[in-house]
Design a protein around this motif. Structure first.
Motif, short mmCIF file in Angstrom:
data_model
loop_
_atom_site.label_atom_id
_atom_site.label_comp_id
_atom_site.label_asym_id
_atom_site.label_seq_id
_atom_site.Cartn_x
_atom_site.Cartn_y
_atom_site.Cartn_z
N THR A 216 0.84 -1.29 -0.11
CA THR A 216 0.07 0.02 0.09
C THR A 216 0.66 1.45 -0.12
O THR A 216 1.73 1.54 0.78
CB THR A 216 -1.03 -0.10 1.41
OG1 THR A 216 -1.79 -1.24 1.23
CG2 THR A 216 -1.83 1.34 1.15
N TRP A 217 0.46 2.15 -0.92
CA TRP A 217 1.28 3.46 -1.01
C TRP A 217 0.97 4.25 0.21
O TRP A 217 -0.41 4.50 0.48
CB TRP A 217 1.12 4.24 -2.24
CG TRP A 217 1.76 5.52 -2.05
CD1 TRP A 217 1.22 6.91 -2.24
CD2 TRP A 217 3.26 5.99 -2.15
NE1 TRP A 217 2.24 7.76 -2.14
CE2 TRP A 217 3.09 7.09 -2.03
CE3 TRP A 217 4.21 5.06 -2.30
CZ2 TRP A 217 4.76 7.90 -1.93
CZ3 TRP A 217 5.80 5.57 -2.09
CH2 TRP A 217 5.82 6.94 -2.05
N LEU A 218 1.93 4.95 1.06
CA LEU A 218 1.48 5.54 2.27
C LEU A 218 2.06 6.89 2.25
O LEU A 218 3.10 7.34 1.80
CB LEU A 218 2.35 4.76 3.41
CG LEU A 218 2.24 5.49 4.68
CD1 LEU A 218 0.52 5.48 5.29
CD2 LEU A 218 3.19 4.69 5.85
N GLU A 219 1.10 7.98 2.54
CA GLU A 219 1.37 9.35 3.14
C GLU A 219 0.82 9.43 4.31
O GLU A 219 -0.26 8.84 4.66
CB GLU A 219 1.07 10.24 1.71
CG GLU A 219 1.57 9.85 0.46
CD GLU A 219 1.09 10.82 -0.55
OE1 GLU A 219 1.02 12.09 -0.36
OE2 GLU A 219 1.33 10.53 -1.80
N ILE A 220 1.53 10.72 5.08
CA ILE A 220 1.03 10.91 6.33
C ILE A 220 0.46 12.26 6.27
O ILE A 220 1.16 13.16 5.71
CB ILE A 220 2.32 10.49 7.35
CG1 ILE A 220 2.66 9.29 7.33
CG2 ILE A 220 1.86 11.03 8.88
CD1 ILE A 220 4.02 8.94 8.04
N THR A 221 -0.41 12.65 7.36
CA THR A 221 -0.95 14.21 7.62
C THR A 221 -0.84 14.40 9.09
O THR A 221 -1.48 13.50 9.76
CB THR A 221 -2.33 14.14 6.97
OG1 THR A 221 -2.17 13.96 5.51
CG2 THR A 221 -2.74 15.73 7.34
N THR A 222 -0.41 15.58 9.32
CA THR A 222 -0.38 16.01 10.78
C THR A 222 -1.13 17.31 10.68
O THR A 222 -0.58 18.30 10.00
CB THR A 222 1.09 16.07 11.38
OG1 THR A 222 1.40 14.65 11.55
CG2 THR A 222 0.56 16.39 12.98
N LEU A 223 -2.47 17.46 11.45
CA LEU A 223 -2.94 18.73 11.48
C LEU A 223 -2.55 19.42 12.52
O LEU A 223 -2.35 19.08 13.54
CB LEU A 223 -4.33 18.95 11.76
CG LEU A 223 -5.47 19.64 11.83
CD1 LEU A 223 -5.56 20.34 10.34
CD2 LEU A 223 -6.62 19.69 12.43
N LEU A 224 -1.84 20.74 12.46
CA LEU A 224 -0.96 21.45 13.41
C LEU A 224 -2.23 22.43 14.14
O LEU A 224 -2.70 23.07 13.49
CB LEU A 224 0.11 22.08 13.06
CG LEU A 224 1.38 21.26 12.23
CD1 LEU A 224 2.29 22.11 11.87
CD2 LEU A 224 1.65 20.27 13.49
N ILE A 225 -2.30 22.00 15.59
CA ILE A 225 -3.05 22.94 16.30
C ILE A 225 -2.31 23.93 17.12
O ILE A 225 -1.34 23.43 17.95
CB ILE A 225 -4.02 22.23 17.08
CG1 ILE A 225 -4.86 21.14 16.37
CG2 ILE A 225 -4.99 23.00 18.13
CD1 ILE A 225 -5.66 20.30 17.09
#
Length: 362
Positions: A216-225
């Protein structure tokens, strides 16, 4: 034909105290007859755990794949996006809270079988289908059946997920997922416990599993608060963990928070925070770090790690420049850019197109 909306599930067991425990995710909800789990769409009925939202959706939309966000997976192509209701986390900042925290299954006014969805995606020229808006972990059986139906028509499947799932169902799920964007919400147990009602470690376990054990191709997201997960120390730790446990080539997206649901008293994330986070991640050795939800040409661009030339330029979700060879190499230095690319990019642009699934016509 309308699909069955209540189906039996596999991952549960009976306890000595008479309750039944759901083993799909690390919440391990223990339920009496008639009770629902925290996700609300899974519950106990006739002594077993059933999924009550099979074949039902809160709506369908064709999006650019970059909106998931996925920047290295079939760039520029349209993806059929949909979700159901409920969630197995309780993030106080959820931007889809009306769906994820819904306790009204009547919200799920749209119905479609897996074959209906596969046919609709093909009809509209979508290259993939995305399980998004709420976490596909909780509609595990429906998502897997849809992915299999789509694969029969050469349409790929994308999971947009928080990765909060147990090892056995995780293994089954990712055998049929072609790509995933995993939401790494922060890099502290405090944040997961206080803000999300969960734990960090199972998410890290899922990241390592996807990267090391699947195709599975993987990317990551982090929402910055602001003030919660955007300190230099935490950003350095998060980026270093990705570099050491996954490698330099997993794309990381830092996106901007805007006040929502139970965090209306927090300020929106300024672009300077996203740029600072991106610089920290690059200094930790990551090759592909992006900024999102705010205009930022440099942070939206894919840069070649070897010669530093721009290989994919974007204006929001629209591709404005393409400098990759047919086999995904930088045209300047022939460095192979990791991802799932084709000879030419798609041309869907920034269009968002809500659709209805006509179960009689497709």
């Amino acid at each position: 034909m309308k699909p069955e909306t209540s189906v039996p599930t596999q991952y549960w067991h009976r306890l000595d105290n008479g309750k039944v425990q759901c083993d799909l995710c690390p919440r391990f909800c223990q339920l009496n007859e008639g009770q629902r789990g925290l996700c609300f769409v899974r519950g106990r009925e006739q002594g077993e755990i059933r999924l009550f939202s099979y074949g039902r959706s809160s709506g369908f939309c064709i999006d650019p794949i970059e909106k998931k966000p996925l920047n290295h997976f079939l760039p520029g192509t349209p993806v059929l996006s949909f979700g159901t209701a409920g969630c197995n986390l309780a993030c106080k900042f959820c931007q889809n809270w009306d769906i994820s925290r819904s306790r009204e299954t009547d919200r799920l006014c749209d119905q479609a079988s897996p074959s209906d969805l596969a046919a609709a995606a093909a009809h509209h020229g979508c290259r993939s289908i995305a399980f998004t808006y709420n976490d596909p972990v909780i509609f595990h059986e429906y998502a897997i059946d849809i992915a299999r139906a789509c694969h029969e028509q050469s349409i790929r499947s994308v999971a947009v997920t928080a990765g909060y799932v147990c090892p056995e169902p995780r293994k089954e799920f990712y055998t049929v997922m072609d790509a995933a964007n995993l939401d790494l919400k922060a890099f502290s147990e405090r944040f997961y416990e206080k803000i999300c009602g969960g734990q960090l470690q199972p998410v890290l376990d899922t990241l390592e599993y996807i990267y090391h054990e699947t195709s599975t191709w993987l990317e990551i997201t982090t929402l910055l608060i602001p003030g919660e997960n955007d300190s230099d120390t935490e950003l350095e730790a998060l980026s270093h963990w990705i570099f050491t446990h996954l490698g330099a080539d997993v794309p990381l997206h830092f996106t901007a928070f805007h006040p929502d649901w139970k965090m209306l008293d927090y300020p929106a994330t300024p672009i300077e925070t996203l740029r600072r986070a991106r610089q920290i991640a690059l200094e930790q050795g990551l090759h592909f770090v992006y900024t999102g939800n705010l205009p930022d040409p440099e942070g939206n661009t894919t840069w070649c790690p070897q010669c530093a030339s721009a290989v994919i330029c974007r204006d929001g979700y629209r591709i404005t420049e393409w400098n990759l060879t047919a086999d995904g190499c930088c045209t300047q230095c022939q460095y192979r850019i990791p991802g799932v690319f084709e000879a030419d990019h798609g041309h869907w642009g920034s269009c968002r197109l809500p659709i209805r699934i006509d179960t009689e016509a497709v």
